[in-house]
Design an enzyme around this catalytic site. Structure first.
Site, short mmCIF file in Angstrom:
data_model
loop_
_atom_site.label_atom_id
_atom_site.label_comp_id
_atom_site.label_asym_id
_atom_site.label_seq_id
_atom_site.Cartn_x
_atom_site.Cartn_y
_atom_site.Cartn_z
CD GLU A 234 51.68 32.74 25.48
OE1 GLU A 234 50.47 32.54 25.32
OE2 GLU A 234 52.12 33.62 26.22
CD GLN B 30 39.67 40.15 40.32
OE1 GLN B 30 39.74 39.00 39.94
NE2 GLN B 30 38.95 41.06 39.70
CG HIS C 266 50.53 36.19 27.92
ND1 HIS C 266 50.23 34.93 27.45
CD2 HIS C 266 49.49 36.56 28.69
CE1 HIS C 266 49.05 34.57 27.92
NE2 HIS C 266 48.57 35.55 28.67
CE LYS D 210 40.99 45.01 55.35
NZ LYS D 210 40.20 45.23 54.14
CE1 TYR E 144 40.33 29.19 31.58
CE2 TYR E 144 39.07 31.01 30.67
CZ TYR E 144 39.91 30.51 31.64
OH TYR E 144 40.31 31.32 32.67
CB ILE F 259 45.39 34.46 40.04
CG1 ILE F 259 44.94 33.13 40.66
CG2 ILE F 259 44.48 34.88 38.88
CD1 ILE F 259 45.07 31.93 39.78
CB THR F 260 48.88 38.61 40.92
OG1 THR F 260 48.16 38.32 42.11
CG2 THR F 260 49.05 40.12 40.77
CD GLU F 261 47.29 40.51 33.09
OE1 GLU F 261 46.13 40.22 33.46
OE2 GLU F 261 47.56 41.01 31.99
CB THR G 35 39.56 41.15 52.83
OG1 THR G 35 40.91 41.60 52.67
CG2 THR G 35 39.47 40.30 54.09
N GLY G 36 39.90 41.15 49.38
CA GLY G 36 39.81 42.00 48.19
C GLY G 36 38.67 41.55 47.29
#
Lengths: 402, 308
Positions: B221, B20, B259, B43, B171, B104-106, B17-18
């Site tokens: 990296e 994102q 990062h 919810k 990507y 996914i959250t950062e 529901t957010g």
């Protein structure tokens, strides 16, 4: 976020971790009255900056550039010596192997009671990426650079790991104490210290605690003679008290400003400014510039939520750096659309008065639209479709790679 | 074929529901990913419109899984609640027979992840990808299964597996495979945080076992030693060709490069060390990410998988 030794020691004291009495000072008068109040014949006068290597650093007069004193941490045996050392430290530039040649102005000092040392140890608490848990690392070679110890005598380093659910076990803690050769009361004090450090580490969301040296005094007490604490910035939201400990003079002003705008910026020594979306791609852009003979002036990740405003601000930040002679914009559109970036680039260039060559590489979402926007703007901008071409072009334009 | 997800994967969105959650839910659904519902505590009972697809909202993961039969969950929950969402998903999937969690959250606090990962690791049938990553995608014939935030249109079904710590650089790697007419089986972004779930070796091992994957592109990296360990694993176990790149050759020591995990500390975790480990392990190295395509062709030709 890092804090000063005097702040870390106040935290230690609160958590029951033994430290010597000490007073935070900002000038010579305060240092002298600290000496009077401590009532210790021998005291340490310690420069307070966030970088390590203070003891072996050198102090310079910031105006004349002349050397003032060797060593940013001094043992004073009299009131006169306290005055002398404090005046050599206060307001002067301390250069250590961690500050780089530009050094740091010392605005804070810590005057601390001396103690009789029997042995110096090293102790650190950190998050171990391999085991995904909190690691305690100790060595009998205190006062030395841990990297050097790890290289020369790795067998002198002892480690224990905390269980993510249950913390450290008493068995592991006393095992660590005995591998350092501690026994009796000293061993008991060490175990208590490890438990307290773990609690502090978790409660305050630390990313590292380093005590170098940790000492055993002649009466067998275990005392943290130095204290370096840094915090995990991701946990700032649940630790509002951190704001009060923040010393902004220790941070790069431009990096703070960038952070507030959702940008991630690190200044480097080169002359090609970079504006990129994504941390990995931003690093790769710097690498490729270097690969083709140029030198990147910065790391700059505009992040996934970049807007026209933040892109304009990013341009301003890049151009504030007087060594920038050209800019490479590298965008792989995902959520960010290249045409939006193109419009922001044009607007920002007009706003800040762009007078250096600009190369833009677009790929991904709406790359063709982005290129059309730039081509139709009448702006002096070179567009490319690969990072390689973009990097080569900007290096060529500023006359590098000769 | 693909690893861990496929056209039949049933996906839940935690934080649906957010802003994102809904935004990416729409894009996942458009790509023909089977989004079967979402979770937002408090919810439950509502529905969310993913542009034409009405999906139910549940209060908890256990309820959502038992109602929908989902086997994948993607987390778009804000950082302060994300570790809790991971734990809820892990425990619920474990008691329902297993599942994949993609976070996914950062910006999740590291010590939250230490605890969350410990719980995930105590659930043998649960896998966590991320956090702080673009997610995982397996292109199919028409659309495919996209669990994350990557731009779907750059992908195409094929035979290359991709694993990367970075988002946009993944990507870039995808575009490079496309530039030499190679598509992908699955692309996994494992994220750039110091403490995370799935690592390089998990992905390499899954690609090695996937009959459709012919070769792998691995993007590392600076920071930590995951690349070196992966290289060792490749040398000992991998029969398929691997192409590698490491970002951060020009990064100065002691500075965090975006990062949380991308930092050279105590002289360790440099790109030079990682490239050297890659080369020693027989990994085909690209020093410029725009050369990944070319290097991949060389690797495929050497393996007899392509003419030129």
């Amino acid at each position: 976020m890092n804090i000063h030794e005097y702040q870390a020691k106040a935290m230690f004291r609160e958590s029951g971790i033994k430290v010597q009495d000490g007073v935070h000072c900002t000038n010579v008068e305060e240092a002298l009255s600290a000496y009077d109040s401590l009532g210790s014949a021998v005291v340490a006068v310690k420069s307070q900056i966030h970088a390590g290597g203070r003891g072996k650093g050198t102090l310079f007069d910031p105006a004349s550039g002349e050397e003032v004193m060797q060593g940013g941490v001094k043992i004073a045996f009299s009131r006169d010596e306290v005055g002398e050392y404090a005046s050599n430290i206060s307001g002067n530039l301390l250069v250590t192997k961690q500050t780089g040649p530009e050094g740091k102005i010392v605005s804070n000092m810590y005057v601390e009671s001396g103690c009789s040392i029997e042995h110096e140890y090293y102790l650190a608490v950190l998050v171990d990426r391999d085991s995904k848990s909190v690691l305690f690392m100790a060595s009998t070679e205190g006062g030395m650079d841990i990297e050097e110890v790890a290289e020369k005598t790795p067998e002198a380093i002892h480690k224990i790991w905390a269980d993510p659910m249950n913390g450290i076990s008493e068995e592991d803690a006393s095992g660590l104490a005995s591998s350092l050769g501690l026994s009796g009361d000293s061993s008991g004090e060490m175990v208590e210290m490890l438990v307290s450090l773990y609690e502090l580490f978790i409660e305050r969301d630390c990313s590292m605690i380093e005590i170098n040296p940790l000492v055993k005094t002649e009466d067998g007490s275990m005392v943290a003679l130095d204290a370096k604490v840094s915090f995990d910035d991701n946990a700032d939201f649940r630790h509002p008290w951190r704001e009060e400990l923040r010393d902004v003079s220790e941070e790069e002003e431009v990096e703070i400003r960038a952070h507030e705008l959702g940008l991630s910026y690190v200044k480097l020594d080169g002359n090609i400014g970079c504006l990129v979306n994504g941390a990995g791609l931003a690093m790769a852009s710097m690498d490729v510039i270097k690969l083709y003979g140029g030198e990147p002036a910065n790391f700059l990740d505009i992040g996934g939520g970049a807007t026209k405003e933040s892109i304009t601000a990013a341009f301003e930040i890049i151009l504030e750096d007087s060594s920038v002679e050209g800019i490479l914009v590298n965008i792989f559109g995902g959520i960010i659309r290249c045409d939006m970036v193109a419009r922001s680039v044009i607007e920002a260039s007009e706003e800040v008065g762009l007078d250096v060559p600009l190369v833009v590489r677009f790929s991904g979402t709406n790359h063709a639209e982005g290129k059309a926007v730039l081509d139709g703007s009448g702006m002096a901008v070179h567009t490319t479709s690969t990072l390689s071409e973009g990097a080569r072009k900007i290096v060529e334009l500023i006359g590098g790679n000769n | 074929m693909s690893i861990w997800i496929n056209d039949d994967s049933k996906v839940l969105i935690q934080g649906i529901t957010g802003r994102q959650g809904t935004f990416h839910g729409v894009r996942m659904s458009r790509y023909n990913t089977k989004v079967v519902g979402g979770v937002t505590p408090g919810k439950g009972g509502q529905t969310v419109d993913l542009e034409g697809l009405e999906v139910p909202v549940f209060n908890s993961m256990s309820e959502a899984i038992s109602e929908t039969g989902a086997d994948v969950s993607v987390i778009y929950v804000p950082a302060k609640f994300a570790a809790g969402a991971i734990v809820d998903a892990a425990e619920s999937f474990q008691s329902a027979g297993g599942g994949l969690i993609v976070c996914i959250t950062e910006g999740i606090p590291t010590l939250d992840m230490v605890r969350a990962v410990a719980i995930v690791e105590s659930c043998p049938d649960v896998r966590l990808i991320g956090p702080n990553c673009p997610g995982i995608i397996s292109p199919g014939e028409e659309g495919g299964c996209k669990v994350g935030i990557m731009p779907a249109f750059i992908h195409e079904k094929g035979r290359i597996g991709i694993v990367s710590k970075s988002g946009t650089l993944t990507y870039e790697a995808v575009a490079q495979t496309m530039s030499v007419n190679e598509g992908q089986t699955t692309c996994v972004g494992i994220g750039g945080d110091p403490v995370n779930g799935t690592g390089f070796i998990d992905c390499l091992s899954a690609f090695e076992g996937d009959p459709e994957t012919a070769a792998v592109v691995m993007i590392g990296e600076i920071g930590g030693s995951a690349e070196e360990e992966a290289a060792e694993w490749v040398a000992a176990n991998m029969t398929k060709p691997v192409v590698g790149f490491v970002a951060g050759s020009t990064a100065p020591p002691g500075k965090r490069m975006g990062h949380a995990g991308a930092i050279i500390s105590g002289g360790k975790g440099t790109a030079a060390e990682k490239f050297a480990a890659f080369e020693e392990a027989g990994i085909y190295v690209a020093r410029d990410p725009s050369e990944i395509g070319k290097v991949l062709v060389r690797a495929l030709v050497d393996a007899g998988l392509r003419e030129s």
